[in-house]
Write a protein that holds these residues in place. Structure first.
Motif, PDB file in Angstrom:
ATOM      1  N   VAL A 104      20.568  53.032  58.804  1.00  0.00           N
ATOM      2  CA  VAL A 104      21.394  53.900  57.843  1.00  0.00           C
ATOM      3  C   VAL A 104      20.281  54.329  57.453  1.00  0.00           C
ATOM      4  O   VAL A 104      18.680  54.100  58.170  1.00  0.00           O
ATOM      5  CB  VAL A 104      21.838  52.847  56.866  1.00  0.00           C
ATOM      6  CG1 VAL A 104      21.390  54.208  55.213  1.00  0.00           C
ATOM      7  CG2 VAL A 104      22.555  51.957  57.140  1.00  0.00           C
ATOM      8  N   LYS A 105      20.348  56.082  56.704  1.00  0.00           N
ATOM      9  CA  LYS A 105      18.974  57.053  56.593  1.00  0.00           C
ATOM     10  C   LYS A 105      18.577  56.513  55.443  1.00  0.00           C
ATOM     11  O   LYS A 105      19.338  56.610  54.658  1.00  0.00           O
ATOM     12  CB  LYS A 105      19.832  58.550  56.467  1.00  0.00           C
ATOM     13  CG  LYS A 105      19.303  58.995  56.493  1.00  0.00           C
ATOM     14  CD  LYS A 105      19.447  60.486  56.664  1.00  0.00           C
ATOM     15  CE  LYS A 105      18.271  61.861  56.527  1.00  0.00           C
ATOM     16  NZ  LYS A 105      18.978  63.179  56.616  1.00  0.00           N
ATOM     17  N   GLU A 106      17.359  56.461  54.815  1.00  0.00           N
ATOM     18  CA  GLU A 106      17.059  56.020  53.926  1.00  0.00           C
ATOM     19  C   GLU A 106      17.648  57.188  53.036  1.00  0.00           C
ATOM     20  O   GLU A 106      17.861  58.444  53.066  1.00  0.00           O
ATOM     21  CB  GLU A 106      15.499  56.895  54.044  1.00  0.00           C
ATOM     22  CG  GLU A 106      14.765  55.718  55.077  1.00  0.00           C
ATOM     23  CD  GLU A 106      12.988  55.573  54.979  1.00  0.00           C
ATOM     24  OE1 GLU A 106      12.815  56.136  53.775  1.00  0.00           O
ATOM     25  OE2 GLU A 106      12.569  55.307  55.854  1.00  0.00           O
ATOM     26  N   GLY A 107      17.401  56.974  50.994  1.00  0.00           N
ATOM     27  CA  GLY A 107      18.110  57.571  50.653  1.00  0.00           C
ATOM     28  C   GLY A 107      19.597  57.187  50.248  1.00  0.00           C
ATOM     29  O   GLY A 107      20.282  57.515  49.395  1.00  0.00           O
ATOM     30  N   TYR A 108      20.255  56.433  51.138  1.00  0.00           N
ATOM     31  CA  TYR A 108      21.639  55.578  50.963  1.00  0.00           C
ATOM     32  C   TYR A 108      21.662  54.599  50.404  1.00  0.00           C
ATOM     33  O   TYR A 108      22.689  53.623  50.128  1.00  0.00           O
ATOM     34  CB  TYR A 108      22.401  56.340  52.357  1.00  0.00           C
ATOM     35  CG  TYR A 108      22.465  57.825  52.655  1.00  0.00           C
ATOM     36  CD1 TYR A 108      23.905  58.673  52.157  1.00  0.00           C
ATOM     37  CD2 TYR A 108      22.099  58.447  53.589  1.00  0.00           C
ATOM     38  CE1 TYR A 108      24.017  59.733  52.270  1.00  0.00           C
ATOM     39  CE2 TYR A 108      22.412  59.536  53.784  1.00  0.00           C
ATOM     40  CZ  TYR A 108      22.970  60.346  52.956  1.00  0.00           C
ATOM     41  OH  TYR A 108      22.990  61.610  53.129  1.00  0.00           O
ATOM     42  N   TYR A 109      20.582  54.273  50.889  1.00  0.00           N
ATOM     43  CA  TYR A 109      20.204  52.390  49.779  1.00  0.00           C
ATOM     44  C   TYR A 109      18.818  52.813  49.439  1.00  0.00           C
ATOM     45  O   TYR A 109      18.134  53.456  49.269  1.00  0.00           O
ATOM     46  CB  TYR A 109      19.827  51.584  51.120  1.00  0.00           C
ATOM     47  CG  TYR A 109      19.579  51.359  52.275  1.00  0.00           C
ATOM     48  CD1 TYR A 109      18.115  51.435  52.012  1.00  0.00           C
ATOM     49  CD2 TYR A 109      19.328  52.502  53.485  1.00  0.00           C
ATOM     50  CE1 TYR A 109      17.014  51.223  52.429  1.00  0.00           C
ATOM     51  CE2 TYR A 109      17.857  52.600  54.158  1.00  0.00           C
ATOM     52  CZ  TYR A 109      16.995  52.172  53.950  1.00  0.00           C
ATOM     53  OH  TYR A 109      15.634  52.299  55.021  1.00  0.00           O
ATOM     54  N   THR A 110      18.847  51.988  48.695  1.00  0.00           N
ATOM     55  CA  THR A 110      18.007  51.173  47.702  1.00  0.00           C
ATOM     56  C   THR A 110      16.408  50.487  48.297  1.00  0.00           C
ATOM     57  O   THR A 110      17.462  49.120  48.280  1.00  0.00           O
ATOM     58  CB  THR A 110      17.623  51.691  46.219  1.00  0.00           C
ATOM     59  OG1 THR A 110      18.585  50.120  46.066  1.00  0.00           O
ATOM     60  CG2 THR A 110      18.192  52.596  45.843  1.00  0.00           C
ATOM     61  N   ALA A 111      14.996  50.518  48.443  1.00  0.00           N
ATOM     62  CA  ALA A 111      14.359  49.329  48.514  1.00  0.00           C
ATOM     63  C   ALA A 111      13.360  48.936  47.625  1.00  0.00           C
ATOM     64  O   ALA A 111      12.832  49.838  47.412  1.00  0.00           O
ATOM     65  CB  ALA A 111      14.182  48.662  50.290  1.00  0.00           C
ATOM     66  N   ASN A 112      13.110  47.712  47.307  1.00  0.00           N
ATOM     67  CA  ASN A 112      12.105  47.781  46.189  1.00  0.00           C
ATOM     68  C   ASN A 112      11.005  46.437  46.240  1.00  0.00           C
ATOM     69  O   ASN A 112      11.885  45.449  46.686  1.00  0.00           O
ATOM     70  CB  ASN A 112      12.902  47.963  44.463  1.00  0.00           C
ATOM     71  CG  ASN A 112      14.010  49.015  44.299  1.00  0.00           C
ATOM     72  OD1 ASN A 112      12.288  50.281  43.991  1.00  0.00           O
ATOM     73  ND2 ASN A 112      14.807  49.127  44.617  1.00  0.00           N
ATOM     74  N   TYR A 113      10.530  46.159  46.057  1.00  0.00           N
ATOM     75  CA  TYR A 113       9.637  44.986  45.632  1.00  0.00           C
ATOM     76  C   TYR A 113       9.519  44.559  44.541  1.00  0.00           C
ATOM     77  O   TYR A 113       8.794  45.283  43.639  1.00  0.00           O
ATOM     78  CB  TYR A 113       8.082  44.883  46.438  1.00  0.00           C
ATOM     79  CG  TYR A 113       6.947  43.891  46.901  1.00  0.00           C
ATOM     80  CD1 TYR A 113       7.394  42.829  46.539  1.00  0.00           C
ATOM     81  CD2 TYR A 113       6.034  43.958  46.186  1.00  0.00           C
ATOM     82  CE1 TYR A 113       7.202  42.042  47.012  1.00  0.00           C
ATOM     83  CE2 TYR A 113       5.652  42.614  46.283  1.00  0.00           C
ATOM     84  CZ  TYR A 113       5.537  41.612  46.803  1.00  0.00           C
ATOM     85  OH  TYR A 113       4.738  40.476  46.537  1.00  0.00           O
TER      86      TYR A 113
END
Length: 586
Positions: free
Chosen positions: A306-315
């Motif tokens: 999946v291309k970045e920007g189509y999901y969110t990833a956070n710590y």
């Protein structure tokens, strides 16, 4: 007579053996076999095997007389269709809700064949014409049946028989809609919440209706890549859902790979919007691999990255949390691959998140050695096609272990003396058996500068190193204690740490084992495997040798003679000064 409504009246989990019968105008119909019997009421049972606390509700859309063939008195011919006659709206409130269901839909999205009148027969024919919008017994989001189901949410529904989750007895014959009223959860500390079924449309009357809800509750699993076999699975013939590898061991500051994997609801086509979130709860001793404060992840849907920007990833670290959160606002929305190709999510799709994490050297201490550092994931997902409600899966764990060594340096006296100030260096051999040009400090971190990683025995003759992985190590004495020899020379002591079987339990202490496999004077190394997650080594140095001395008597005599001369000289000097002082006084 219109076509068989079984092709359009969708039921969640309704078996092929169940036919809903035909919707017909009030005309005479000839039956091929058996004796048709008309009924004005019927029974429905919705059976949910796993989530016993999930309850169901129903609402009648059309009332009618329902006829079905009987093989003999009281024995229904289940191969025969049910037919409806004397069809009418259940009541004016339902009629108003259904016939106005499309009023607020954009003209471009409205069905072109909307009835010109509000008669029950016109709407039966309209529903029948849209039977192709049903896929796999699931109602497509935005379809005619979906819009009708939504329009009835605010109406008065019939609850299941008291004391039962989904039994409806003696309800009026006709065309009904059944849905989930409330969702239950599995038992246990981490409860898995049920999902709502797709709308169940059924003809009630004649043979009892028995159905199972059509929905699969999403599942999630977690695996850690074992560096011994480089795999996320324990069985190469199975996938990560069938045989996830849940345990591994690592050194401080060593990045290890994790995989989160989840399924989606089989009836995802029922949803207009489908949110989907992995929440990975790391132990306080671990941190994910970060770049500019953001976790570094690879997200895949089936085989497409999946291309970045189509999901969110956070710590997330506020309020005492230590979480990696990867989420999709809407899996039914636009999603692009890293090749800029569209990704379509179906009921059989699998979602994967790969990331790396490591033991934080500042958090590694003797208290965690040999104890599984529990790392869990849970999945939160849309579970109601007609609301923003969500469900959460049971958490799934993975465990990471680390070990340590305790080295005691002693002399070879009859009562061994603990030797302080002895300097060591510790290195690991790679998979090819070659010694790495890196030096391990007391926290288990590898340094390029040997000086930064030197290990010096304390007043008890001890050095401790925590945060070690399985592997082969070389402990080399750099500076021995004064008066003692380096018993193992430049070759050092080679030993191998093995963990044995790791436990999927964060309360069980894994005892590492060590074996000295190389080195001079191996008899001077004692190995003790303890239950504290450490390997204990006692290393003995021999006292330095005394060189032979010759002419000891001559040397002694020379010292005596020299001393005598010195005494005579001092006495003569004192006497001379005294005589001089007496001459001056005269």
């Amino acid at each position: 007579m219109s076509k068989n409504i079984a092709r359009l009246a969708v039921t969640a989990g309704l078996t092929a053996a169940l036919s809903f019968g035909g919707v017909m105008a009030p005309v005479t119909m000839a039956f091929a076999a058996g004796t048709p019997v008309a009924t004005t009421s019927g029974n429905v049972t919705i059976n949910e095997e796993t989530y016993k606390d999930t309850t169901f509700k129903g609402i009648q859309i059309f009332k009618a007389k329902v006829a079905q063939d009987q093989k003999s008195e009281g024995v229904w011919d289940s191969t025969g269709d049910k037919t409806l006659s004397d069809i009418d709206w259940a009541n004016n409130s339902v009629k108003s809700a259904v016939t106005t269901a499309f009023d607020n839909v954009d003209n471009g999205s409205k069905p072109s064949d909307l009835p010109n009148d509000n008669s029950a027969q016109a709407w039966v024919n309209f529903i029948n014409n849209h039977s192709s919008e049903v896929v796999g017994n699931n109602v497509n989001a935005g379809s005619v049946l979906d819009m009708i189901a939504k329009s009835l949410e605010g109406q008065t529904w019939t609850d299941a028989k008291s004391g039962t989750p989904g039994t409806f007895e003696g309800i009026d014959a006709g065309y009904w809609l059944f849905e989930t009223k409330s969702v239950g959860a599995t038992t246990g500390a981490d409860r898995n919440k049920d999902a709502y079924t797709s709308p169940i449309f059924a003809v009630v009357g004649g043979e009892d209706v028995k159905v199972e809800p059509k929905k699969d509750v999403p599942n999630v699993t977690k695996a850690v890549k074992d560096d011994n076999n480089g795999s996320f699975v324990t069985d190469g013939n199975k996938d990560v859902f069938g045989a996830p590898n849940r345990v591994a061991d690592s050194a401080s500051d060593q990045l290890i790979e994790y995989q989160l994997a989840g399924t989606v609801a089989s009836n995802i086509n029922t949803y207009e919007k489908y949110s989907y979130t992995f929440t990975d709860d790391l132990p306080s001793t671990m941190v994910p691999n970060l770049s500019d404060g953001k976790p570094v992840v690879e997200v895949k849907i089936d085989n497409a990255k999946v291309k970045e920007g189509y999901y969110t990833a956070n710590y997330v670290t506020d309020q005492g949390k230590n979480e990696l959160v990867v989420s999709f606002d809407n899996l039914k929305g636009e999603i692009k691959s890293d090749k800029d190709r569209d990704i379509t999510v179906s009921g059989s799709s699998k979602i994967y998140v790969n990331y790396k994490a490591k033991l934080n050297p500042t958090k590694v201490n003797a208290d965690i050695l040999g104890k599984g550092q529990k790392n869990t994931v849970a999945l939160t997902y849309s579970n109601n096609p007609h609301s923003n409600e969500t469900g959460t899966t049971v958490v799934h764990p993975a465990y990471d272990y680390t070990y340590g060594i305790d080295v005691t340096k002693v002399g070879n006296e009859e009562t061994p003396r603990k030797l302080s100030g002895v300097v060591f260096k510790l290195q690991e051999k790679n998979d090819e058996g070659e010694l790495e040009n890196m030096f391990i400090d007391c926290t288990g971190v590898k340094q390029t500068n040997a000086e930064k990683a030197k290990l010096t025995t304390d007043s008890s003759g001890k050095i401790n190193v925590v945060g070690l992985d399985e592997g082969t190590y070389v402990l080399t004495e750099v500076t021995p204690a004064p008066g003692y020899d380096n018993s193992h020379g430049d070759k050092g002591i080679t030993f191998t740490i093995t963990s044995g079987e790791l436990s999927e339990n964060d309360t069980t202490v894994v005892t590492p084992k060590a074996k000295v496999t190389d080195g001079d004077n191996q008899t001077l190394v004692k190995v003790e495997n303890s239950t504290d997650g450490m390997v204990h080594l006692t290393v003995t140095d021999k006292k330095g040798s005394n060189l032979p001395l010759t002419g000891l008597n001559g040397v002694t005599f020379t010292w005596i003679a020299g001393g005598a001369v010195l005494v005579i000289g001092v006495a003569h000097l004192i006497r001379s000064r005294k005589q001089a002082e007496e001459s001056e006084q005269e």
